[in-house]
Design a protein around this motif. Structure first.
Motif, PDB file in Angstrom:
ATOM      1  N   PRO A 165       0.818  -1.226   0.000  1.00 57.72           N
ATOM      2  CA  PRO A 165       0.000   0.000   0.000  1.00 57.72           C
ATOM      3  C   PRO A 165       0.850   1.274   0.000  1.00 57.72           C
ATOM      4  O   PRO A 165       0.464   2.271  -0.626  1.00 57.72           O
ATOM      5  N   ALA A 168       1.995   1.672  -3.574  1.00 55.65           N
ATOM      6  CA  ALA A 168       0.861   2.035  -4.417  1.00 55.65           C
ATOM      7  C   ALA A 168       0.457   3.487  -4.216  1.00 55.65           C
ATOM      8  O   ALA A 168       0.004   4.153  -5.159  1.00 55.65           O
ATOM      9  N   ARG A 204      -4.364  -5.340  -2.630  1.00 55.54           N
ATOM     10  CA  ARG A 204      -3.957  -4.153  -1.870  1.00 55.54           C
ATOM     11  C   ARG A 204      -3.971  -2.866  -2.683  1.00 55.54           C
ATOM     12  O   ARG A 204      -3.642  -1.809  -2.171  1.00 55.54           O
ATOM     13  N   THR A 205      -4.339  -2.951  -3.966  1.00 55.95           N
ATOM     14  CA  THR A 205      -4.468  -1.747  -4.785  1.00 55.95           C
ATOM     15  C   THR A 205      -5.370  -2.026  -5.978  1.00 55.95           C
ATOM     16  O   THR A 205      -5.434  -3.166  -6.459  1.00 55.95           O
TER      17      THR A 205
END
Length: 263
Positions: A165, A168, A204-205
């Motif tokens: 994260p 990202a 997570r993205t």
């Protein structure tokens, strides 16, 4: 964020297809051939082009791109010349997004703000800086955003889940997923290991994911594009240039990209 990059990924989603990203080292095999090669890559089917900025110590790159860097440097290719190549290519009809890919030292030497302003003025769309972790990219990210340039970070198979994260958050267009540990161009992409790697990042993205390092054939590119949003091919394009007769190098690039980018 680069509007060209945003539009490219949005258009691909609407069309239900994935993208092909081609890489070439600026100034290789000669400065005079760089702009024709960029145009040939577009004609062959590159949706996005990575223009490698020559550097004296390209540690993440394998022997093929290292050699291309050395040849370009011997011919006096600098970061400023890279801007010239992009500007000239735009004037001759290049419309696809162009990302400058390389290492931080040439940017530092020129100055982050100046490098970003000049890149944007030349028609570049952003940067992939191999040796710049997001934790240390604060001022450079500001310079990118001030000039509507995208910053494309890298995630490797060894990246911990908790860092994804953070990485990202530094991206605004897509994330470059390094398919293997080690250097580029060995043709050793581990296709069987990619799905769980990509799934780990997607959890997570929501950003698009491009996969590169080790992709050398049409079959590998096609397999990657089944699970990612884009496949990146670099060393194989340099190899195609090396294998061609001098007067057919530009044509060979177009033919090779056309073949390997086919869906």
């Amino acid at each position: 964020m680069s509007q060209r990059l945003r539009d490219t990924f949005a258009r691909a989603r609407q069309e239900g297809r994935t993208l092909f990203v081609g890489y070439v080292t600026a100034g290789y095999p000669t400065p005079a051939e760089t702009v024709p090669i960029l145009l040939a890559m577009q004609e062959g089917g590159s949706d996005i082009i990575e223009l490698g900025v020559p550097f004296t110590d390209p540690l993440a790159d394998g022997a093929t791109i290292q050699h291309a860097n050395q040849v370009a440097l011997q011919q006096g290719v600098t970061l400023a010349r890279c801007f010239d190549f992009i500007r000239d290519a735009r004037q001759h009809g290049l419309t696809v997004p162009v990302l400058l890919m390389g290492y931080y030292n040439p940017i530092l030497a020129r100055g982050e703000a100046r490098a970003c302003a000049e890149a944007a003025a030349a028609g570049a769309d952003g940067w992939i800086v191999v040796d710049m972790p997001p934790e240390e990219a604060g001022s450079f990210l500001q310079a990118c955003r001030a000039n509507d340039l995208s910053f494309v970070p890298l995630i490797a198979p060894t990246t911990r889940d908790e860092r994804i994260p953070l990485i990202a958050a530094a991206a605004d267009a897509f994330i470059y997923c390094v398919s293997v540990t080690g250097t580029t161009g060995k043709g050793n992409v581990a296709l069987e290991e990619l799905p769980p790697f990509i799934e780990r990042i997607r959890a997570r993205t929501s950003l698009p994911l491009a996969v590169g390092f080790g992709i050398t054939t049409r079959e590998q590119a096609r397999a990657v594009r089944r699970i990612a949003d884009a496949a990146v091919v670099g060393s194989a394009i340099i190899t195609a240039i090396d294998a061609a007769e001098v007067d057919r190098r530009v044509q060979r690039v177009r033919e090779f990209v056309e073949d390997v980018s086919g869906q």
